[in-house]
Scaffold this active site. Sequence first.
Site, PDB file in Angstrom:
ATOM      1  N   SER A 100      42.286   8.797 -34.722  1.00 29.52           N
ATOM      2  CA  SER A 100      42.024  10.106 -35.310  1.00 29.52           C
ATOM      3  C   SER A 100      41.835  10.009 -36.814  1.00 29.52           C
ATOM      4  CB  SER A 100      43.210  11.034 -34.997  1.00 29.52           C
ATOM      5  OG  SER A 100      43.244  12.133 -35.869  1.00 29.52           O
ATOM      6  N   ASP A 183      37.070   7.749 -34.757  1.00 33.75           N
ATOM      7  CA  ASP A 183      36.549   8.902 -35.498  1.00 33.75           C
ATOM      8  C   ASP A 183      35.916   8.453 -36.813  1.00 33.75           C
ATOM      9  OD1 ASP A 183      36.104  11.367 -36.618  1.00 33.75           O
ATOM     10  OD2 ASP A 183      38.186  12.044 -36.531  1.00 33.75           O
ATOM     11  N   CYS A 221      39.093  19.811 -41.083  1.00 31.88           N
ATOM     12  CA  CYS A 221      39.654  19.621 -39.744  1.00 31.88           C
ATOM     13  C   CYS A 221      39.041  20.649 -38.803  1.00 31.88           C
ATOM     14  CB  CYS A 221      41.169  19.781 -39.789  1.00 31.88           C
ATOM     15  SG  CYS A 221      41.946  19.788 -38.154  1.00 31.88           S
ATOM     16  N   GLY A 222      38.757  20.246 -37.583  1.00 34.52           N
ATOM     17  CA  GLY A 222      38.131  21.144 -36.622  1.00 34.52           C
ATOM     18  C   GLY A 222      38.954  22.370 -36.290  1.00 34.52           C
ATOM     19  N   HIS A 223      40.241  22.355 -36.630  1.00 34.68           N
ATOM     20  CA  HIS A 223      41.100  23.499 -36.320  1.00 34.68           C
ATOM     21  C   HIS A 223      41.472  24.284 -37.577  1.00 34.68           C
ATOM     22  CE1 HIS A 223      41.527  22.551 -32.085  1.00 34.68           C
ATOM     23  NE2 HIS A 223      41.523  21.289 -32.463  1.00 34.68           N
ATOM     24  N   ASN A 379      39.462  17.318 -26.902  1.00 34.75           N
ATOM     25  CA  ASN A 379      40.677  17.228 -27.702  1.00 34.75           C
ATOM     26  C   ASN A 379      41.745  18.173 -27.151  1.00 34.75           C
ATOM     27  OD1 ASN A 379      42.635  17.139 -29.680  1.00 34.75           O
ATOM     28  ND2 ASN A 379      41.365  18.016 -31.302  1.00 34.75           N
ATOM     29  N   ASN A 380      42.731  17.602 -26.452  1.00 31.36           N
ATOM     30  CA  ASN A 380      43.890  18.382 -25.984  1.00 31.36           C
ATOM     31  C   ASN A 380      44.832  18.531 -27.178  1.00 31.36           C
ATOM     32  OD1 ASN A 380      44.287  17.722 -22.480  1.00 31.36           O
ATOM     33  ND2 ASN A 380      42.481  17.288 -23.684  1.00 31.36           N
ATOM     34  N   THR A 450      44.941  14.103 -29.972  1.00 28.13           N
ATOM     35  CA  THR A 450      44.620  13.475 -31.251  1.00 28.13           C
ATOM     36  C   THR A 450      45.850  12.955 -31.986  1.00 28.13           C
ATOM     37  OG1 THR A 450      44.577  15.735 -32.091  1.00 28.13           O
ATOM     38  CG2 THR A 450      42.449  14.640 -31.785  1.00 28.13           C
TER      39      THR A 450
END
Length: 532
Positions: A100, A183, A221-223, A379-380, A450
């Site tokens: 990650s 990544d 970050c994707g979140h 991605n859990n 991740t």
Amino acid sequence: MTYQTKIDTFGETIAQNGAPWDAIDAETAARMQIQNRFPTGLDIAKYTAKIMRQDMDAYDADPAAYTQSLGCWHGFIAQQKMISIKKHFGSTKQRYLYLSGWMVAALRSEFGPLPDQSMHEKTSVPALIEELYTFLKQADARELGGLFRHLDAARENGDAVEAKRIENAIENHETHVVPIIADIDAGFGNAEATYLLAKKMIEAGACALQIENQVSDEKQCGHQDGKVTVPHEDFLQKIRAIRYAFLEMSVEDGIIVARTDSLGAGLTKQIAFSKEPGDLGDQYNAFLDCDEVDPANVSNGQVFISRDGKLMAPKRLPSNLFQFRAGTGEDRCVLDCITALQNGADLLWIETEKPHVEQIAGMVDRVREVVPNAKLVYNNSPSFNWTLNFRQQVFDAWEEAGKDVSAFDRDRLMSEDYDATELAIEADEKIRTFQADAAKRAGIFHHLITLPTYHTAALSTDNLAKRYFGEEGMLGYVKNVQREEIRQGIACVKHQNMAGSDIGDDHKDAFAGEAALKAGGADNTMNQFEAA
């Protein structure tokens, strides 16, 4: 090649070299070569890429054959994960590693902890890949070394049957080396920078590289909020760059995972180049939030595009970024996925804001109308509140079905007060089967978490500190760590062995013979765990 054939081959080589090689033992040389099955990272990348391709084919034939991984931020963590998998399941099949970028930034940067914004040294990524595989190769050497010692003992005891059994185990040894999905963030620069870094990552052992469609120097970050995407052609250039890197390094089976952040990204830095209506640039621009402009009322600094014969002004923020129309995220995701697969990507990654099978499946169904075998890496994420999300999903399903939910407060469903309820039990069962359900319904080939080992390290350290520095004192360590290591068969209870002391003794035997000063003698306190 059998174990004995390797020994015979080295014996012939030693004999051909004559007196200078008289002190070299053929069986020792064969053992050392077997313990180092993958001399280079490229050997690893080629081997693991073939495994991953076979797994992808197996998934296409049966979605129950999905694959999994956990993110690892240190070689030791990866090593212990794979040792555990072999111990509990007997095989590493369909289990991978994940590297990650978030954890590299947070844990491995020379700057110290950083947010997931591609500010860490890009060279730290291939360095970590190399470290992960160094530890996995050491796990092979350690396990094989134990087999060699058991073989010697069987021979000394005159037990030919046991010796043959161990030789077969050596010849059929399953390596701890498995595929890694690594990544590369948004490529750390332009397509050339992406290509150069990709080569370093492949050289270190990576068979699968994951790249996202965010602007490299605006990466988030994707979140998190504030994500900015690039026009499709910019992203496709980087996909091509990675493919060329794989081909140049002779890893023809290398895998590219194309990640779209469009679902949560409402901004773009560029207006795409378009030659004619309906081309890819025009499709990208069609998502821009625009106002029609009266040429008589043009203000200073405005940017314009034409759409259907009209003059339009895209909404531009003070940051000089343009925003997309609200509600277009899923449509942009679908277009991102289709174009990536049509231009060289092998797998997709859709970064979502919650773990919801039908939401993911809805987008994948649309992609598969164009690319029938499209499949995802998913991605859990620990960024999801899994407990709350799934309890709310069950609550909503019950409510829609007319079931009485008056005993529950939807906003407080995380509360321990609900843990023993039927709703919580049903939600936990949905969490348990999420990976299998999503693999079957939503095209998810690979499930990963991740940042799990980041969280487990923090949790276990907190628990140890609370007990050791509290009233339990040393019992806090012995009862909750060492005693459990012994009873659960955790290999690193013998930490000297895990760090390579027995491998070192084997080498000392080979290099120095009777003069060897070995660590594994009668006074080694590790012997206290022989009965463990």
